[in-house]
Design an enzyme around this catalytic site. Structure first.
Site, PDB file in Angstrom:
ATOM      1  N   CYS A 101     -34.906   0.355   5.676  1.00  0.00           N
ATOM      2  CA  CYS A 101     -34.603  -1.023   5.753  1.00  0.00           C
ATOM      3  C   CYS A 101     -34.976  -1.423   7.201  1.00  0.00           C
ATOM      4  O   CYS A 101     -35.336  -2.862   7.528  1.00  0.00           O
ATOM      5  CB  CYS A 101     -32.880  -1.290   5.614  1.00  0.00           C
ATOM      6  SG  CYS A 101     -32.460  -0.778   3.894  1.00  0.00           S
ATOM      7  N   ASP A 504      -4.600   3.760  -0.613  1.00  0.00           N
ATOM      8  CA  ASP A 504      -4.819   2.295  -0.948  1.00  0.00           C
ATOM      9  C   ASP A 504      -5.261   2.712  -2.549  1.00  0.00           C
ATOM     10  O   ASP A 504      -5.637   3.874  -2.696  1.00  0.00           O
ATOM     11  CB  ASP A 504      -5.982   1.573  -0.377  1.00  0.00           C
ATOM     12  CG  ASP A 504      -6.350   0.392  -0.923  1.00  0.00           C
ATOM     13  OD1 ASP A 504      -5.559  -0.323  -1.565  1.00  0.00           O
ATOM     14  OD2 ASP A 504      -7.766   0.171  -1.290  1.00  0.00           O
ATOM     15  N   ASP A 703      -6.905  -3.318   4.078  1.00  0.00           N
ATOM     16  CA  ASP A 703      -6.402  -1.938   4.568  1.00  0.00           C
ATOM     17  C   ASP A 703      -6.625  -1.953   6.077  1.00  0.00           C
ATOM     18  O   ASP A 703      -6.059  -1.064   6.556  1.00  0.00           O
ATOM     19  CB  ASP A 703      -7.050  -0.540   3.840  1.00  0.00           C
ATOM     20  CG  ASP A 703      -6.894  -1.014   2.334  1.00  0.00           C
ATOM     21  OD1 ASP A 703      -5.632  -1.056   1.807  1.00  0.00           O
ATOM     22  OD2 ASP A 703      -7.994  -0.541   1.854  1.00  0.00           O
TER      23      ASP A 703
END
Lengths: 802, 59
Positions: A101, A504, A703
């Site tokens: 990338c 979570d 979170d």
């Protein structure tokens, strides 16, 4: 047209049913999930960069992007700064996932006419582009990056960030200097060692010692300056610390050696220089891991920058987000983020609010509904009235919570520091007593001083100083190999002492995307028939629920033809013609609006998950229930933690019923739902105040405050960058088993640290009395010191094995 | 003998100092800012066909 399962050649995402975007190549037909991906492919191959597709290493599909964000020069111009080589701009490129990338972005940007140079930093995902303002504009550069499927945003270095960069360079220079000089020094030292055994001319010995003195001085006073300063601060505050130990060790052996150079005797310059060099090396490595920690807030605020399209009367104007004031009307197209908190005035759509609530299923938005800043508009264009300015929006508030928690985190006193606090005064006291004792018993001042200094030198905390850094280095290295990143030594220590683990739910313990859980047809249909009907009408849908139904049908090998939707109501449902019959699929409300016959009572539907009701020829045909499924490795992790005596709790923004069910399923003791990011943080702080050492595991923006408030914040990768940057422990892959391994490793590492410290103390227990009696000849002292350091290093290296 | 040895020691110090100055120059130029990328850079294989690859720049 029958379709088959496949993934997009460009972004590796699953191609939604009914999408048929192909590109013919001489040897193959390439399939894409959308025209944007095909465009990106054509752009990349057109530039001769198709080796990107061969060299990239992606295991998961790329996150969806819009390919066509609008970029405005007046806005971007503020981030351009002039340099001698040309205009420069720093751009954060979201979506960089591998070295390929980086390579692709560099090449694509560099090939724009007018761009002089593009360098992308792999570690930070930031590009520095040098360009000729007469030939290209920043917006053109941004558009090109967006066209190949990455998300560019301007980067501005904050004062704090610039300070951290300067500090990093400073440390590197100090270490480099110490390293070069210590190498020189070792050459002289070896000559002196040889001279000790074989005899050496006194002139030669003096020269070598003088050269040693010359190269050691800058190591102590320049490279070692941070320790000297830290030690002084420790003395002033009355809290002896690790730095004081290092400073005492280095300075005492340095001072003793100067004395020995002129009075005759053996020198220990290499000990002094080695302490400084090795400890600096440890710091450098630790800093490299910690570097990114401060950028979380920045990334979060990045969500709150950009532009909005404001309606001035009926005229659309593009304005900077910061200029929005309560009462403004803005137009938000599908795929865009909502600029600020507000209320829907016109239009209907779905919004992905998972960043705020953790709930993965999209929320319907009709006029009157409230909008959360930073959430994404999915299906229809909305007119939104702003309720708050950007500075008070949801993301800005979360950013402040994170910043606040990070600044309030109390500095932890490491195990080595606690040992140092007792050890240093004790050694100094013993040395002083030795000195006084010899004087009292009538020894000469000189020999009393020499013996006292020998005590300090033998107690030199080489092994003590190395005990923690080497173990932590070996431990974090081993962790990195199985895909867990620790940011700093203290994280390992705190993880080993964790008493409460809070999780979570969505995206952490569950997969975070809806999946078909139950198919409930009416009696005349089979499950497969109902699923095929629903998949046919939902085929063209980009809605996560529609996608999940189609994906499930494809996996089950059901053949279905994609129907042309006749009507689709964003956020509610869709109707299409399948086999000559009108089939509707959607929410309970949608079907009752169509006055479908035979609908069950709304109360009869399961409360869990999302229900999609299906009707054929206006008669109810059944319901499909979609749920967010629990990850396979979650139960094992929970039972591991329970086995270690660690309490578990589930804190989620999701509905309380769902949270309770998931907790019960996994065997988690406490469950609380409907919590805001601030509630989660408050819960973490409450637990900490009760004396618990809290591990928080999460993946979302919501979170982030809890993650930064916890003793150890653990982010599951694949979530948002903000969560990753707010935490100190990162699971590189969403694989919970690694967390258990990381915990085991942390405990083992702390065991090794304790062994190392114990060894160093035992060595001192033997060495100090010998030095006090004046019986320790210098060469044996040197050998013992080296041996002790080697033991410590060797013991630490055991962590890296297996 | 002493003279030549001291000369050699000074020479080694000068050589070391030269390396050190080179290192300082590298740090100031930002050579150490990204330690991940360079090891991948050598694997980029398109540099030899840059001439033909550089022409097309879009669709």
């Amino acid at each position: 047209m029958t379709i088959e399962a496949g993934t997009c050649f460009h972004c590796a995402a699953e191609i939604p049913a009914g999408i048929d975007v192909v590109e013919q190549r001489a040897d193959a037909t390439l399939r894409f999930c959308c025209h944007g991906c095909r465009g990106a492919y054509l752009l990349i191959t057109g530039a001769g960069l198709d080796s990107f597709y061969r060299s990239r290493k992606w295991e998961d599909p790329a996150p969806p992007v819009s390919f066509s964000d609008r970029f405005e020069d007046p806005f971007l111009a503020r981030f351009v700064h002039a340099t001698p080589e040309g205009n420069a701009m720093d751009i954060i490129i979201d979506g960089i996932r591998c070295a390929s990338c980086v390579w692709l972005n560099e090449k694509i940007i560099e090939r724009l006419p007018g761009v002089l140079q593009a360098r992308v930093n792999y570690a930070t995902g930031r590009a520095r582009v040098l360009f000729d303002p007469a030939r290209i504009t920043p917006a053109a550069i941004f558009s090109r990056i967006a066209e190949i499927g990455y998300r560019p945003r301007p980067y501005t270095a904050t004062e704090a960030k610039r300070g951290a960069d300067a500090e990093k360079r400073d440390l590197l220079i100090r270490f480099g200097t110490a390293f070069f000089l210590t190498m020189q020094l070792m050459a002289y030292s070896f000559a002196l060692y040889a001279g000790y055994f074989q005899g050496i001319g006194s002139n030669m010995k003096l020269y070598l010692q003088l050269f040693s003195f010359a190269v050691t001085t800058p190591v102590i006073f320049y490279s070692g300056w941070p320790f000297l300063r830290g030690a002084w601060r420790g003395v002033v505050n009355g809290a002896p610390n690790m730095e004081l130990l290092i400073a005492v060790g280095a300075i005492s052996s340095y001072a003793y050696s100067i004395y020995a150079t002129f009075a005759g005797g053996e020198v220990y310059f290499e000990t002094a220089a080695m302490i400084v060099t090795l400890i600096l090396a440890g710091r450098l490595l630790e800093n490299a891991a910690k570097r990114e920690a401060a950028s979380g807030v920045e990334a979060l605020l990045g969500l709150a920058t950009g532009e909005a399209r404001r309606l001035a009367g009926e005229q659309l104007e593009t304005v900077d987000l910061a200029l929005l004031v309560p009462g403004d009307l803005v137009l938000v197209a599908p795929g865009e983020r909502f600029p600020t908190d507000g209320t829907v005035v016109a239009g209907s759509s779905d919004a992905d609010e998972s960043l705020a609530t953790g709930e993965p299923a999209p929320v319907e938005k009709h006029p009157g509904a409230t909008i959360i800043a930073g959430s994404t508009n999915l299906t229809g264009t909305l007119r939104v009235r702003c309720e708050k300015g950007a500075a008070d929006s949801f993301v800005a508030r979360v950013a402040r919570l994170v910043e606040d928690a990070q600044s309030r985190r109390a500095p932890v006193q490491g195990l080595a520091d606690r040992v140092a606090a007792r050890f240093v005064p004790a050694v100094l006291l013993i040395a002083l007593l030795t000195f006084a004792g010899y004087l009292v018993t009538g020894a000469r001042f000189e020999s009393a001083l020499m013996t006292a200094l020998a005590v300090v030198v033998i107690a030199c905390p080489c092994a003590l100083g190395l005990a923690t850094p080497t173990a932590v280095l070996a431990g974090t290295g081993a962790a990195a190999r199985f895909g867990v990143i620790f940011r700093g030594a203290d994280v390992l220590e705190r993880l080993s002492r964790v008493t409460v683990a809070i999780f979570d739910k969505t995206g952490t313990l569950t997969r975070g995307t809806p999946e078909v859980a139950q198919v409930l047809p009416v009696q005349i249909l089979t499950e497969d028939e109902l699923l095929a009907l629903a998949a046919a009408v939902e085929g063209g849908s980009l809605h996560p629920v529609g996608k999940a139904i189609c994906a499930h049908a494809l996996r089950s090998g059901l053949p279905f033809a994609v129907a042309e939707p006749t009507t689709a109501l964003p956020g509610s449902g869709v109707t299409g013609v399948v086999g000559g019959q009108a089939v509707a699929a959607g929410s309970y409300r949608y079907l009752s609006q169509l006055s479908v016959a035979g609908l069950p009572d709304e109360e009869e539907l399961p409360i869990q998950g999302t229900a999609v009701l299906v009707a054929v020829a206006n008669v109810y045909a059944g319901t499909i229930i979609l749920k967010d499924q629990v990850r396979q490795d979650a139960p094992a992790l929970v039972s591991y933690l329970a086995g270690q005596g660690i309490a578990t709790a589930l804190l989620s923004g999701d509905r309380t019923v769902t949270v309770r069910e998931t907790a019960a399923h996994l065997g988690i003791e406490t469950a609380r739902g409907a919590l805001s990011p601030a509630d989660k943080r408050a819960e973490v702080e409450r637990l900490r105040q009760e004396g618990a050492v809290v591990l928080a595991v999460g993946d979302g923006i919501n979170d982030a405050p809890a993650l930064s408030a916890a003793d150890v914040g653990c982010a599951v990768a694949g979530g948002t960058d903000i969560a990753v940057e707010s935490s100190e422990l990162i699971l590189v892959k969403p694989d919970l088993e690694r967390l258990a391994r990381a915990h085991r490793l942390a405990r083992r590492t702390m065991t090794v640290v304790r062994q190392n410290l114990a060894w160093a103390l035992v060595y001192n227990l033997v060495g100090i009395p010998l030095a006090m009696t004046g019986r320790l000849t210098p060469i044996y002292a040197a050998a013992a010191m080296t041996l002790s350091s080697l033991c410590v290093v060797g013991n630490s290296l055991r962590l890296g094995r297996r | 003998m002493d003279g030549s040895l001291i000369f050699l020691m000074v020479l080694s110090l000068v050589l070391g100092a030269a390396c050190w100055i080179w290192f300082l120059w590298g740090v100031k130029r930002g050579e150490f800012d990204d330690i991940e990328r360079p090891k991948h850079r050598m694997l980029d294989d398109d540099d030899e066909n840059d001439e033909n690859g550089g022409r097309g720049s879009g669709t």
